[in-house]
Design a protein around this motif. Structure first.
Motif, PDB file in Angstrom:
ATOM      1  N   TYR A 255       0.832  -1.209   0.000  1.00  0.00           N
ATOM      2  CA  TYR A 255       0.000   0.000   0.000  1.00  0.00           C
ATOM      3  C   TYR A 255       0.865   1.258   0.000  1.00  0.00           C
ATOM      4  O   TYR A 255       0.580   2.217  -0.719  1.00  0.00           O
ATOM      5  N   PHE A 256       1.937   1.259   0.797  1.00  0.00           N
ATOM      6  CA  PHE A 256       2.774   2.454   0.910  1.00  0.00           C
ATOM      7  C   PHE A 256       3.831   2.538  -0.186  1.00  0.00           C
ATOM      8  O   PHE A 256       4.173   3.630  -0.625  1.00  0.00           O
ATOM      9  N   THR A 257       4.367   1.416  -0.619  1.00  0.00           N
ATOM     10  CA  THR A 257       5.520   1.447  -1.526  1.00  0.00           C
ATOM     11  C   THR A 257       5.194   1.047  -2.957  1.00  0.00           C
ATOM     12  O   THR A 257       6.002   1.289  -3.855  1.00  0.00           O
ATOM     13  N   GLY A 258       4.045   0.403  -3.203  1.00  0.00           N
ATOM     14  CA  GLY A 258       3.741  -0.116  -4.530  1.00  0.00           C
ATOM     15  C   GLY A 258       3.030   0.886  -5.421  1.00  0.00           C
ATOM     16  O   GLY A 258       2.591   1.955  -4.973  1.00  0.00           O
ATOM     17  N   PRO A 259       2.887   0.550  -6.692  1.00  0.00           N
ATOM     18  CA  PRO A 259       2.165   1.419  -7.625  1.00  0.00           C
ATOM     19  C   PRO A 259       0.661   1.317  -7.426  1.00  0.00           C
ATOM     20  O   PRO A 259       0.169   0.416  -6.738  1.00  0.00           O
ATOM     21  N   ASN A 260      -0.056   2.233  -8.044  1.00  0.00           N
ATOM     22  CA  ASN A 260      -1.513   2.170  -7.974  1.00  0.00           C
ATOM     23  C   ASN A 260      -2.053   0.960  -8.726  1.00  0.00           C
ATOM     24  O   ASN A 260      -3.028   0.336  -8.312  1.00  0.00           O
ATOM     25  N   SER A 261      -1.419   0.632  -9.837  1.00  0.00           N
ATOM     26  CA  SER A 261      -1.828  -0.524 -10.624  1.00  0.00           C
ATOM     27  C   SER A 261      -0.651  -0.943 -11.501  1.00  0.00           C
ATOM     28  O   SER A 261      -0.003  -0.089 -12.118  1.00  0.00           O
ATOM     29  N   PRO A 262      -0.349  -2.241 -11.548  1.00  0.00           N
ATOM     30  CA  PRO A 262      -0.975  -3.312 -10.761  1.00  0.00           C
ATOM     31  C   PRO A 262      -0.441  -3.322  -9.332  1.00  0.00           C
ATOM     32  O   PRO A 262       0.645  -2.797  -9.071  1.00  0.00           O
ATOM     33  N   ASN A 263      -1.189  -3.919  -8.448  1.00  0.00           N
ATOM     34  CA  ASN A 263      -0.771  -4.016  -7.059  1.00  0.00           C
ATOM     35  C   ASN A 263      -1.217  -5.361  -6.513  1.00  0.00           C
ATOM     36  O   ASN A 263      -1.871  -6.146  -7.211  1.00  0.00           O
ATOM     37  N   MET A 264      -0.922  -5.601  -5.251  1.00  0.00           N
ATOM     38  CA  MET A 264      -1.227  -6.900  -4.669  1.00  0.00           C
ATOM     39  C   MET A 264      -2.675  -6.951  -4.197  1.00  0.00           C
ATOM     40  O   MET A 264      -3.340  -5.921  -4.025  1.00  0.00           O
TER      41      MET A 264
END
Length: 314
Positions: A255-264
């Motif tokens: 949530y804090f470090t990943g992209p908006n899409s795609p994500n987990m």
């Protein structure tokens, strides 16, 4: 003789009766936590599973009225429309693939580092081994939120790595808000527990077995591959399953470090529930993650059963 008659006949307690009474007492002692788990966890899980199958009445009525794009079952016949919708959704399928890939890559790196540290402690030790083991458990004492923000800033456009690389004329890539930082954060948060578990398993390998293999002419890598790792296989498998399940359902790091899409999928669940107002789809994602985690947990159960069998408990 008179005293014996006044005392009355002796009460004989049968072994079977005593065993049944003991089981009953044990059940009554374990009943309160079982009731709490069933009431606060089991019942909501059953309720949510029914909601994912389209049962929108009863306690699910309010959330079905508020939510959007809710699929409703016809009478007592469940519907898989919500599941079909998700598995035909390109965004969800992309996030599912990303979740599996990040879980596999992060788990592989974590276990490789944990085994490497454990082997160094087993065969070398010394000051370097103590420093490695200490550094490996440092993330255990740092909150995940703080670590996520630190990782995000470390690999940002004006972060430490790019600042240092710029001094040498190197354009270091920006990894913040990418899946690379998700993998790094997942490894950071999962490494301490895996290191403790794997290291303890490797330390339990008898030194006599290692010495016997060396006396037979086995090289260091042959000893590791044929003696040490197989004998510590159960702790390594348990550490692998725990790590994989933890990364699979993680939320804070992606949530804090990943992209908006795609994500987990952990982030997807939150987005579908709060941002998209589609609670049924969020529940569907949750059960899909649960199904994948159950497959991983089956390996954990097998490893525990094998360990108990080898120790003679089964």
């Amino acid at each position: 003789m008179t005293a014996e008659l006044e005392a009355g006949p002796a009460v004989v307690v049968r072994p079977a009766t005593a065993a049944a009474a003991g089981r009953t007492r044990g059940l009554l002692m374990a009943l309160p936590p079982m009731v709490l788990i069933a009431f606060f966890i089991g019942f909501p899980v059953v309720l949510a599973f029914g909601f994912s199958l389209g049962f929108t009445g009863g306690l699910n009525r309010t959330i079905a009225l508020i939510g959007q794009n809710v699929h409703t079952a016809h009478g007592i016949v469940p519907t898989l429309s919500a599941y079909a919708e998700m598995f035909t959704n390109a965004r969800f399928l992309g996030d599912l693939v990303v979740t599996v890939v990040v879980t596999v890559v992060s788990t592989t790196i974590v276990i490789a580092l944990a085994v490497g540290i454990g082997l160094y402690l087993k065969f070398s030790g010394g000051l370097i081994g103590k420093v490695l083991s200490a550094l490996a458990v440092v993330p255990l004492f740092i909150p995940v939120v703080i670590a996520s923000w630190a990782i995000l800033g470390f690999y940002s456009a004006n972060g430490f790595l790019r600042s240092v690389a710029a001094q040498f004329g190197v354009d270091f890539p920006i990894w913040s808000y990418t899946l690379v930082t998700v993998v790094i954060g997942s490894v950071w948060t999962s490494l301490p527990f895996a290191t403790l578990l794997v290291s303890s398993g490797l330390q339990a390998v008898p030194q006599a077995m290692i010495d016997a293999a060396r006396d037979a002419g086995a090289s260091f890598w042959r000893v590791v591959a044929s003696v040490v790792v197989p004998m510590a296989g159960v702790p390594i498998i348990i550490a692998t399953t725990f790590t994989a399940i933890g990364i699979l359902g993680s939320f804070t790091v992606p949530y804090f470090t990943g992209p908006n899409s795609p994500n987990m999928l952990g982030v997807d669940m939150s987005n579908y529930f709060s941002a998209f107002n589609q609670p049924q789809q969020a529940v569907v994602i949750a059960f899909i993650v649960f199904a994948i985690a159950s497959g991983i947990a089956a390996v954990y159960v097998w490893a525990n059963f094998r360990s108990a069998k080898e120790s003679g408990a089964v």
